[in-house]
Write an enzyme that holds these catalytic residues in place. Structure first.
Site, mmCIF file in Angstrom:
data_model
loop_
_atom_site.group_PDB
_atom_site.id
_atom_site.type_symbol
_atom_site.label_atom_id
_atom_site.label_comp_id
_atom_site.label_asym_id
_atom_site.label_seq_id
_atom_site.Cartn_x
_atom_site.Cartn_y
_atom_site.Cartn_z
ATOM 1 N N PRO A 259 -20.219 45.887 -23.117
ATOM 2 C CA PRO A 259 -20.377 44.810 -22.244
ATOM 3 C C PRO A 259 -20.011 44.878 -20.847
ATOM 4 C CG PRO A 259 -19.437 44.230 -24.324
ATOM 5 C CD PRO A 259 -19.497 45.825 -24.143
ATOM 6 N N ASP A 260 -18.842 45.794 -20.427
ATOM 7 C CA ASP A 260 -18.473 45.805 -19.032
ATOM 8 C C ASP A 260 -19.777 46.236 -18.106
ATOM 9 O OD1 ASP A 260 -15.913 44.807 -18.705
ATOM 10 O OD2 ASP A 260 -15.407 46.347 -20.142
ATOM 11 N N PRO A 261 -20.289 47.343 -18.455
ATOM 12 C CA PRO A 261 -21.357 47.759 -17.410
ATOM 13 C C PRO A 261 -22.657 47.006 -17.433
ATOM 14 C CG PRO A 261 -21.051 49.494 -19.179
ATOM 15 C CD PRO A 261 -19.898 48.595 -19.431
#
Length: 461
Positions: free
Chosen positions: A438-440
């Site tokens: 989910p971060d990138p």
């Protein structure tokens, strides 16, 4: 290149870029990450490239070609795997059913009626978790000088934490932990996603244009127009900090300033991975990105040995006399950016930030929804300072809904978003990914949304 004629699949994209080794048990075969993630990530990169190429065409009058390699996309989306190796020769491997990186506990943990996801990377969060579980005495253990030592001894923590979690109901435990500001999330199945009250409250599910009986998620970026406002009147009279920022604005010697986004001015208020990745992409494409940091953002003046060994962020595991300039993780995401340290709790520091807002085309932050209003910089105030500003905000759970104030990190969002149940061995229900996808993914969408909004800024109406 030598692989130019090769064909690929999800599995080979994960494998050849080094991601396959990060997910699964160390004594079993590795696991592929969530299906289609390489294709999705390449698609968003292509959209970013297309918008950047349109900017280049507008300024030069010359057509552009955009090429995206799945292989290079996946290599670029490592969080710290590559920097740990280049700095120390350290090779990050899969660690079982938890995130393959620093921090404990970060993974899937079983409660009485099902698993939950915990992501507890900070000292204060771990101390609160131990207090809730009645395990604070572990901090007095002879092998634990700081909470970072628990990263080296995860079995010490889990020996006591796992029995407590196994006696608790999953949904109640998530609510309890979030209430005391410990990051926790449910592990959703596909049916659970459709019924999730937060996603329903935010109207994420919309009818498919091909079949109205089928519900699909709406596009992640939500764009709104604020309308015009009066420009701010302050002009640098608040003291030396503002004057210094004005000098920073004038001094625009920037490596990479001749990319397709040359001339774009970005104020970067982001932290950790998702936000800094978004602004680094813009910087790599030639934008002038000024990274605003708190004076203490890179840690205290002194750093303990356990944190150095837990992260492997420093060259040869030696922090040196100025460790704040040797943190590999910071330097990786600060490439092509400029930096200014501001204490925005001080009136002069806040005035300096406001001067940067007036200068900027884009402001990007990934704080919780409460932070910017607490600084006096909500949307209306930003629009008054700079009516043409594009403001990108990327909180973990958005700015509405029952989970709006929850603490959020990528490794827990992936479980709450249903990714954990899409991977794993045949004999288990869910598996934590070795990469916090989910971060990138959020970082890519934020960079894309900024460029879409900039293009829309020039469109009447």
């Amino acid at each position: 290149g030598p692989y130019g004629a090769w064909r690929s699949t999800d599995c080979t994209d994960h494998a050849i870029a080094g991601h396959l080794r990060l997910t699964g048990d160390p004594d079993r075969e590795p696991l592929q990450g969530p299906a289609l993630q390489p294709a999705y990530a390449a698609g968003v990169h292509a959209a970013i490239g297309a918008l950047a190429a349109l900017e280049a065409r507008r300024s030069t009058g010359v057509g552009q070609v955009v090429t995206v390699s799945h292989h290079e996309v996946m290599v670029a989306l490592h969080q710290f795997t590559l920097l740990r190796h280049t700095h120390n020769g350290d090779i990050l491997n899969r660690l079982g059913n938890r995130y393959a990186g620093p921090g404990t506990p970060i993974g899937l943990y079983h409660c009485a009626d099902g698993p939950i996801s915990l992501t507890v990377p900070r000292d204060d969060q771990l101390e609160r978790l131990l207090a809730v579980a009645g395990l604070s005495e572990l901090l007095d253990h002879p092998e634990v000088a700081t909470t970072y030592d628990l990263m080296h001894h995860p079995t010490l923590l889990e020996e006591h934490l796992l029995p407590w979690l196994a006696s608790q109901p999953a949904e109640d435990t998530v609510q309890l932990l979030q209430a005391v500001r410990v990051p926790a999330a449910p592990v959703r199945t596909m049916a659970g996603l459709l019924a999730d009250e937060h996603l329903q409250a935010r109207e994420v599910w919309v009818p498919s244009p091909l079949d109205p009986e089928v519900r699909v998620p709406r596009p992640p970026p939500r764009l709104t127009r604020l309308g015009g406002g009066a420009a701010g009147a302050a002009d640098g009279t608040a003291g030396g900090l503002v004057d210094g920022v004005h000098r920073l604005i004038v001094d625009r010697q920037l490596a990479g300033a001749h990319g397709p986004l040359h001339g774009l001015r970005v104020v970067d208020l982001t932290r950790v991975w998702a936000g800094p990745l978004a602004t680094r992409i813009l910087a790599d494409l030639g934008a002038d990105v000024v990274m605003v940091e708190a004076p203490w953002a890179r840690g205290p003046a002194g750093i303990d040995r356990s944190s150095v060994l837990a992260t492997h962020y420093y060259p040869d595991d030696e922090p040196g006399d100025e460790h704040w300039n040797r943190i590999g993780f910071v330097n990786k995401y600060a490439i092509n950016k400029r930096s200014v340290a501001l204490d925005v709790s001080d009136p002069d520091g806040l005035a300096a930030l406001e001067a940067l807002v007036r200068w900027a085309d884009v402001v990007i932050e990934n704080y919780s929804p409460r932070v910017m209003p607490q600084l006096g910089l909500d949307e209306a105030c930003l629009a008054e300072l700079n009516p043409a500003l594009v403001y990108v905000t990327m909180p973990g759970y958005g700015r509405s809904g029952p989970c709006v104030d929850w603490l959020a990190y990528g490794p827990m969002i992936d479980s709450h978003a249903g990714l954990s149940v899409l991977q794993g061995y045949p004999d288990e229900a869910a598996r934590k990914g070795g990469v916090a996808w989910p971060d990138p993914v959020a970082g890519l969408h934020a960079a894309f949304a900024a460029l879409v909004a900039l293009r829309g800024r020039r469109t009447p109406g």
